[in-house]
Design an enzyme around this catalytic site. Structure first.
Site, PDB file in Angstrom:
ATOM      1  N   ILE A 161      -0.347   8.052   0.047  1.00 49.77           N
ATOM      2  CA  ILE A 161       0.887   8.658  -0.439  1.00 49.77           C
ATOM      3  C   ILE A 161       0.513   9.531  -1.633  1.00 49.77           C
ATOM      4  CG2 ILE A 161       2.488   6.905   0.405  1.00 49.77           C
ATOM      5  CD1 ILE A 161       2.528   5.628  -2.303  1.00 49.77           C
ATOM      6  N   ASP A 162       1.342  10.516  -1.920  1.00 52.35           N
ATOM      7  CA  ASP A 162       1.035  11.470  -2.975  1.00 52.35           C
ATOM      8  C   ASP A 162       0.956  10.806  -4.349  1.00 52.35           C
ATOM      9  OD1 ASP A 162       1.131  13.489  -1.070  1.00 52.35           O
ATOM     10  OD2 ASP A 162       3.268  13.875  -1.421  1.00 52.35           O
ATOM     11  N   LYS A 163       0.272  11.475  -5.243  1.00 50.00           N
ATOM     12  CA  LYS A 163       0.103  10.982  -6.618  1.00 50.00           C
ATOM     13  C   LYS A 163       1.438  10.597  -7.246  1.00 50.00           C
ATOM     14  CE  LYS A 163      -1.068  12.636 -11.245  1.00 50.00           C
ATOM     15  NZ  LYS A 163      -1.537  13.798 -12.054  1.00 50.00           N
ATOM     16  N   THR A 165       4.325  10.031  -5.790  1.00 47.31           N
ATOM     17  CA  THR A 165       5.189   9.208  -4.950  1.00 47.31           C
ATOM     18  C   THR A 165       4.824   7.757  -5.205  1.00 47.31           C
ATOM     19  OG1 THR A 165       5.379  10.897  -3.225  1.00 47.31           O
ATOM     20  CG2 THR A 165       5.841   8.619  -2.574  1.00 47.31           C
ATOM     21  N   ARG A 264       8.666  15.896   2.052  1.00 45.06           N
ATOM     22  CA  ARG A 264       8.966  16.942   1.074  1.00 45.06           C
ATOM     23  C   ARG A 264       9.143  18.293   1.752  1.00 45.06           C
ATOM     24  NH1 ARG A 264       4.179  16.103  -3.142  1.00 45.06           N
ATOM     25  NH2 ARG A 264       5.392  17.559  -4.423  1.00 45.06           N
TER      26      ARG A 264
END
Length: 347
Positions: A161-163, A165, A264
């Protein structure tokens, strides 16, 4: 002849971004007796653990040049050509350094563990984030995590998962569990539920967004939706509106596929970017008149949550050994809860 600068991480070829300064990682002087051969095929034989697809992406983004000039993928290497591979970061060793980082482990057994990742923590070492990542902490915690991708990067991780998130990640502790969990992700049988706060109120309270997701030709850090499938990878997001707050909505997203920035990019494509998502335009007032007390209200909300309003809330999967379906849920982090409460009282 190959002049090695460092062991190249194949993931870097795929994610290299524009930079004011580039660093040479490889310089290959082609033998004088070399027969004509496509540059991607030529490099496949000389660089370990790198796929042709990643090489082609690197060629298209000019990270790979021949005789100091960018070339097309179809370029055929000639005798005495000089091929260079440059990246935005200086060469470095790819070994992961174990670090004693506090981890919020919500479940652990001999085969796997689940972590509730806070926003702001990078999952694995990459540009400008070689330390302090989840992988650094996991390596310290387990010391002998398996590695994937032919031994390169992402130890024990079958998804990311993104930084910025927050939320749940499952990590394999054995090679068998790695393969078993990865197969579930590949088959799209993993149940993944995200909560997102988006601008506006979608016309339909439930829906499915189908559209290929790929890198933007203008900025490779941004993913774009290609609805006709002319580029990118097939992506499907199911959403449901849970609650509305005048100018924003809390929605539940269930991923059928797991592409980079999928939620997103899909929500922006739908016309409802995630609240406070600077990369996709959600850090501006998109609904409502942007002045007066309302402007101050939104700016305060941005300060409370200076990152995209996205949380990986739940994960469901079949355990590798017991073959039982396991479901895990997590509470919204404090910043997300505070912003929801703030919008709930807005008049």
């Amino acid at each position: 002849m190959i002049e090695e600068r460092a062991v190249i991480d194949p993931n870097e070829l795929e994610t290299a971004e524009d930079s004011d300064e580039l660093y040479e990682h490889h310089r290959i002087v082609v033998d004088k007796r070399q027969a004509l051969l496509r540059v991607d095929k030529f490099l496949m034989d000389r660089l370990p653990n790198v796929t042709r697809n990643k090489l082609q992406n690197a060629i298209r983004t000019e990270s790979i040049q021949v005789n100091q000039k960018p070339v097309k993928v179809s370029y055929k290497v000639k005798p005495s050509d000089i091929i260079t591979i440059t990246l935005p970061e200086p060469p470095r060793d790819t070994d992961v350094v174990p670090e004693d980082i506090p981890l919020n482990i919500v479940y652990e057994d001999d085969e796997l563990l689940l972590v509730n990742k806070p926003a702001g923590m990078v999952v694995h070492p990459a540009y400008n984030n070689w330390t302090g990542t989840l992988v650094n902490g996991l390596t310290y915690h387990l010391q002998n995590l398996p590695t994937t991708r032919n031994g390169a990067g992402r130890p024990g991780l079958v998804h990311r998962i993104d930084k910025d998130t927050s939320g749940l990640l499952v990590i394999a502790k054995t090679e068998y569990s790695m393969a078993y969990l990865a197969k579930q992700f590949y088959d799209h049988t993993i149940e993944r539920t995200y909560y997102a706060l988006v601008w506006g109120v979608p016309k339909e309270s439930t829906g499915t967004i189908v559209g290929h997701v790929g890198r933007s030709p203008k900025d490779r850090r941004v993913m774009t939706v290609y609805p006709n499938g002319e580029y990118g990878k097939h992506a499907v997001t199911h959403y449901k509106v849970l609650k509305t707050f005048t100018y924003v909505s809390l929605i539940q997203c269930n991923l059928e596929t797991g592409r980079t920035h999928q939620i997103r990019a899909h929500m922006k494509y739908l016309g409802h970017p995630l609240f406070s998502d600077a990369t996709y335009g959600g850090d501006k007032i998109l609904f409502g008149t942007p002045n007066g007390s309302y402007k101050a209200f939104v700016e305060n909300a941005f300060k409370l949550m200076p990152r995209q309003a996205l949380h990986a809330k739940s994960l469901g999967f079949v355990h590798p050994l017991t073959k039982e379906f396991m479901q895990f849920d997590s509470a919204l982090p404090e910043d997300f809860s505070l912003v929801l409460e703030k919008w709930a009282h807005y008049e």
